[in-house]
Design a protein around this motif. Structure first.
Motif, short mmCIF file in Angstrom:
data_model
loop_
_atom_site.label_atom_id
_atom_site.label_comp_id
_atom_site.label_asym_id
_atom_site.label_seq_id
_atom_site.Cartn_x
_atom_site.Cartn_y
_atom_site.Cartn_z
N GLY A 1 118.61 51.34 -44.04
CA GLY A 1 117.28 50.96 -44.47
C GLY A 1 116.32 52.12 -44.33
N GLU A 2 115.12 51.92 -44.80
CA GLU A 2 114.12 52.96 -44.74
C GLU A 2 113.14 52.63 -43.63
OE1 GLU A 2 114.13 53.19 -49.61
OE2 GLU A 2 112.86 51.81 -48.49
N ASP A 3 112.94 53.56 -42.73
CA ASP A 3 112.01 53.32 -41.64
C ASP A 3 111.50 54.65 -41.13
OD1 ASP A 3 112.17 51.45 -38.50
OD2 ASP A 3 110.55 51.83 -39.90
N VAL A 4 110.22 54.67 -40.78
CA VAL A 4 109.61 55.86 -40.21
C VAL A 4 108.87 55.42 -38.96
CG1 VAL A 4 107.96 57.73 -40.60
CG2 VAL A 4 109.35 56.90 -42.50
N GLU A 5 109.11 56.09 -37.84
CA GLU A 5 108.51 55.68 -36.59
C GLU A 5 107.70 56.80 -35.95
OE1 GLU A 5 111.65 52.19 -35.27
OE2 GLU A 5 111.31 53.89 -33.95
N GLN A 6 106.56 56.41 -35.39
CA GLN A 6 105.70 57.35 -34.68
C GLN A 6 105.12 56.62 -33.47
OE1 GLN A 6 103.26 58.01 -38.75
NE2 GLN A 6 102.50 59.26 -37.08
N SER A 7 104.71 57.40 -32.47
CA SER A 7 103.98 56.78 -31.37
C SER A 7 102.56 56.48 -31.87
CB SER A 7 103.95 57.71 -30.16
OG SER A 7 103.46 58.97 -30.53
N LEU A 8 101.94 55.49 -31.26
CA LEU A 8 100.67 55.00 -31.79
C LEU A 8 99.46 55.84 -31.36
CD1 LEU A 8 101.07 51.13 -31.46
CD2 LEU A 8 101.30 52.55 -33.50
N PHE A 9 99.53 56.43 -30.17
CA PHE A 9 98.35 57.11 -29.64
C PHE A 9 98.73 58.47 -29.04
CE2 PHE A 9 95.63 53.52 -30.07
CZ PHE A 9 96.42 52.41 -29.81
N LEU A 10 97.77 59.40 -29.13
CA LEU A 10 97.92 60.69 -28.48
C LEU A 10 96.52 61.15 -28.08
CD1 LEU A 10 99.67 63.16 -27.68
CD2 LEU A 10 99.20 64.10 -29.94
N SER A 11 96.37 61.57 -26.82
CA SER A 11 95.09 62.08 -26.36
C SER A 11 95.30 63.49 -25.84
CB SER A 11 94.54 61.17 -25.24
OG SER A 11 93.35 61.72 -24.72
N VAL A 12 94.49 64.43 -26.32
CA VAL A 12 94.61 65.82 -25.87
C VAL A 12 93.23 66.37 -25.55
CG1 VAL A 12 96.70 66.28 -27.22
CG2 VAL A 12 94.47 66.82 -28.19
N ARG A 13 93.23 67.43 -24.75
CA ARG A 13 91.97 68.08 -24.39
C ARG A 13 91.60 69.07 -25.50
NH1 ARG A 13 90.16 67.96 -19.29
NH2 ARG A 13 92.26 67.60 -18.54
N GLU A 14 90.31 69.16 -25.76
CA GLU A 14 89.82 70.10 -26.77
C GLU A 14 90.32 71.51 -26.44
OE1 GLU A 14 85.60 69.95 -27.17
OE2 GLU A 14 85.56 71.25 -28.94
N GLY A 15 90.83 72.18 -27.44
CA GLY A 15 91.35 73.53 -27.26
C GLY A 15 92.85 73.59 -27.00
#
Lengths: 110, 114
Positions: A1-15
């Motif tokens: 089947g066709e499926d694409v998965e990603q994590s829902l959230f990402l938080s990073v510091r500026e820079g």
């Protein structure tokens, strides 16, 4: 089947660098894409990679493709507040359909 | 000039009504698409047309009927609107629908069914 998965959230510091990961299932996909959606806006094509490439660099963006593991990543160097958005990974399936992941919401900390 | 445009940008309507969303592209592309983005931001293809011919028709209720008067336009008509139809609908186009092509998206139409 066709499926694409990603994590829902990402938080990073500026820079810092942001790395958004994606896995897909259709091994016959010829093109893989990264789209950006800013709040209340439409989809904007950020970059894409052809399946016979391992890496593509475009200014602050680096796309890495591991075709054996069906893993795609997007690295954003020197992340800025303007990079806050939802990032969608997508594959062009063998049926010529674009299949999207659920999107990763990138937030930037000061 | 906007490459892929949609009207209206916002649409608020009552359950049971019939409404249409219009899409136009000035890129000279042969293929156009409709996608639905639900409240969880998940994007799913609904239809694609190549030169006014239906190519992809995913599992979509038959209350949804696409109409392509010419290859630059793909309109979406929805009958008997339901609460679950509330979503953002995106139109897109690509040169000929090949799987090596990128698709260009419109700004989206935000539909709210009350």
């Amino acid at each position: 089947g066709e499926d694409v998965e990603q994590s829902l959230f990402l938080s990073v510091r500026e820079g810092d660098s942001s790395v958004i990961n994606c896995t897909y299932t259709d091994s016959s996909s010829t093109y893989l894409y990264w789209y950006k959606q800013e709040p209340g806006a439409g989809l904007q094509l950020l970059t894409y990679i052809f399946s016979n490439m391992d890496m593509k660099q475009d200014q602050r963006l680096t796309v890495l493709l591991n075709k054996k593991d069906k893993h795609l990543s997007l690295r954003i160097a020197d992340t800025q507040t303007g990079d806050s958005a939802i990032y969608f990974c997508a594959e062009c399936s063998s049926a010529s359909k674009i299949i999207f992941g659920s999107g990763t919401r990138l937030s930037i900390r000061p | 000039d906007t490459a892929v445009s949609q009207t209206p940008k916002y649409l608020v309507t009552q359950m049971g009504n019939d409404k249409s969303i219009k899409c136009e592209q000035n890129l000279g592309h042969d293929t156009m698409y409709w996608y639905k983005q639900d409240s969880k931001k998940f994007l799913k293809i609904m239809f694609s047309y190549n030169n006014k011919e239906l190519i992809i028709n995913e599992t979509v209720p038959n209350r949804f009927s696409p109409k392509s008067p010419d290859k630059a336009h793909l309109n979406l008509h929805i009958n008997s609107l339901e609460l679950g139809d509330s979503a953002v609908y995106f139109c897109a186009s690509s040169p000929s629908g090949g799987n090596q092509e990128t698709q260009y998206f419109g700004p989206g139409t935000r539909l709210l069914v009350l």
